[in-house]
Design an enzyme around this catalytic site. Structure first.
Site, PDB file in Angstrom:
ATOM      1  N   TYR A 199     -48.985   9.647   6.423  1.00 15.33           N
ATOM      2  CA  TYR A 199     -49.485   9.422   5.750  1.00 15.33           C
ATOM      3  C   TYR A 199     -49.478   9.729   4.226  1.00 15.33           C
ATOM      4  O   TYR A 199     -47.759   9.147   4.803  1.00 15.33           O
ATOM      5  CB  TYR A 199     -49.414  11.406   5.840  1.00 15.33           C
ATOM      6  CG  TYR A 199     -50.334  12.182   4.231  1.00 15.33           C
ATOM      7  CD1 TYR A 199     -51.446  13.067   4.033  1.00 15.33           C
ATOM      8  CD2 TYR A 199     -49.766  12.415   3.119  1.00 15.33           C
ATOM      9  CE1 TYR A 199     -51.320  12.993   3.634  1.00 15.33           C
ATOM     10  CE2 TYR A 199     -50.030  12.801   2.186  1.00 15.33           C
ATOM     11  CZ  TYR A 199     -51.676  12.975   2.352  1.00 15.33           C
ATOM     12  OH  TYR A 199     -52.140  14.132   0.728  1.00 15.33           O
ATOM     13  N   GLU A 248     -55.960   9.132  -1.316  1.00 24.28           N
ATOM     14  CA  GLU A 248     -55.459   9.534   0.688  1.00 24.28           C
ATOM     15  C   GLU A 248     -55.751   8.430   1.302  1.00 24.28           C
ATOM     16  O   GLU A 248     -56.309   8.115   1.604  1.00 24.28           O
ATOM     17  CB  GLU A 248     -55.647  11.338   0.151  1.00 24.28           C
ATOM     18  CG  GLU A 248     -54.910  11.408   1.167  1.00 24.28           C
ATOM     19  CD  GLU A 248     -55.485  12.833   1.876  1.00 24.28           C
ATOM     20  OE1 GLU A 248     -54.722  14.078   0.760  1.00 24.28           O
ATOM     21  OE2 GLU A 248     -56.468  13.526   2.340  1.00 24.28           O
TER      22      GLU A 248
END
Ligand code: GDP
Ligand code: MN
Length: 400
Positions: free
Chosen positions: A112, A200
């Site tokens: 992530y 993101e």
């Protein structure tokens, strides 16, 4: 402001982040054709992905791996044929109008990586985890130590030592480190240069090793980017990416008139000035046993035209069985609101009960305007204070 994944991928690629090739389509046949186009470039595995603003698509069946044109067609048909329900859409789901058919990758591990604004330190922050993928929310909740945060100086951007430190902590080795450091730097640059509020990559992946790249390669296979609405005036290319299909039409209309409007599920339409007063009004409606149909803040400097539009938006909603107007005139003038009520009554008509509570600037003029118009607006009552107004509107819709 939101953009689609395919647009976010284009933006990432523009800043140098490696992203697998993809083609946007809107029909099953186009999806099959897109697979063949990718196949001609040597692709054997592709992924068909619903393009909607909501996340959690993988869990909702909106992301599927395919290995042939026929499979791409079937999967596309399936995703396009019904609303997509994900943990982020609510039970009704959202309509899928576009799909991305992207070159698929063999994944060794998912990470992530994101840039966001850290309000505590008043600076951008890089957030990373070696436990990326569809369960990242769970990880943040149950194992917050697995989330690395690194505050970034907005003037210098991410320093090379910071990027290297994070790459080591994430457990990247060999050639992966170089790849990861580059991507972190590019993501930071994208975030800062495009006035993003969130950028993101989840997941950032390391691909399975091959003879050519024995450490695998680091690539971004999903992206979500939000932008600061207040900066859109200097980001015309980004503002142009907005997809009107993804916006609620009444919310889009409200946006045009600088009204803060959010549609809700109840049946009392609210027209209020100031976000705090709007919240308090919604609370009072609930306290008296009903549910608000919307949040609507007309703001301080709303014109009569904008407020009339606000009434039009509220009255266009078939769920609205009553309207509560609650204005505390400071910069906003009560007589402007009163004139807008009268215009809206003429142009749209209040067929449902209307309760008006006005206080503040020019209230006497406003009360006179409304008293004179009462005969033309028979469903209108005046509330003496907030509680009285909330009681009147909730009992009026119960009788209706
Ligand atoms: P999201 O669920 O909306 O965040 O959509 P993602 O694009 O992140 O996809 C969800 C999951 O599908 C990812 O975490 C991966 O596990 C998987 N996935 C997506 N693309 C690929 C791919 O190209 N290859 C493989 N093997 N899995 C993929
Ligand atoms: Mn994702």
């Amino acid at each position: 402001m939101n953009i689609h994944e395919y647009q976010a991928r284009e933006l990432l690629a523009k800043f140098g982040v490696p992203v697998p090739a993809g083609i946007v389509v809107s029909t099953p046949d186009e999806a099959a054709k897109a697979f063949d186009t990718l196949k001609a470039q040597g692709v054997t595995l592709a992924v068909v992905k619903a393009q909607v603003y909501a996340g959690g698509r993988g869990k909702g069946g909106g992301v599927k791996l395919v290995r042939s044109a026929d499979e791409a067609r079937t999967v596309a048909q399936n995703i396009l044929s019904k609303p997509l329900v994900t943990p982020q859409t609510g039970p009704k789901g959202v309509k899928v109008a576009k799909l991305l058919v992207a070159s698929g990758v063999e994944i060794a591990k998912e990470y992530y990586l994101a840039m966001a604004v850290d309000r505590a330190s008043g600076a951008p922050v890089l957030i990373a985890s070696s436990e990326g993928g569809v369960e990242i929310e769970e990880v943040a909740h149950k194992n917050p130590k697995a989330i690395i945060r690194e505050v970034v100086n907005p003037l210098t951007g991410l320093m090379p030592y910071q990027a290297r430190k994070i790459a080591y902590r994430l457990g990247f080795t060999g050639e992966q480190i170089k790849g990861a450091v580059k991507i972190m730097t590019q993501l930071t640059e994208l975030f800062l240069k495009s006035d993003a509020s969130l950028a993101e990559i989840n997941p950032l992946v390391v691909t399975k090793p091959t003879d050519k790249s024995p450490d695998g390669t680091v690539v971004a296979i999903d992206a979500k980017i939000n932008f600061d609405d207040n900066a859109l005036f200097r980001q015309p290319a980004i503002a142009a990416m907005a997809d009107p299909l993804e916006e609620d039409p009444s919310e889009a209309k409200a946006h045009k008139f600088n009204l803060s409007y959010i549609k809700l599920d109840g049946n009392i339409g609210c027209l209020v000035n100031g976000a705090g007063l709007a919240m308090a009004t919604m609370d009072l409606i609930k306290l008296h046993g009903a549910e608000p149909a919307n949040f609507l803040d007309v703001g301080g400097s709303a014109s009569e035209e904008a407020v009339t539009e606000a009434f039009r938006i509220i009255l266009d909603d078939p769920n609205v069985k009553g309207v509560l107007v609650n204005i505390f005139g400071g910069i906003a003038k009560c007589d402007t609101i009163a004139r807008a009520i009268i215009t809206a009554a003429k142009q749209v008509g209040f067929k449902v009960p209307l309760v008006v509570r006005l206080e503040g600037t020019n209230v006497d003029a406003a009360r006179k305007l409304l008293a004179d118009a009462q005969a033309d607006i028979p469903t209108m009552q005046v509330g003496s204070d907030l509680t009285d107004a909330a009681k009147k509107i909730t009992s009026a819709i119960k009788k209706a």
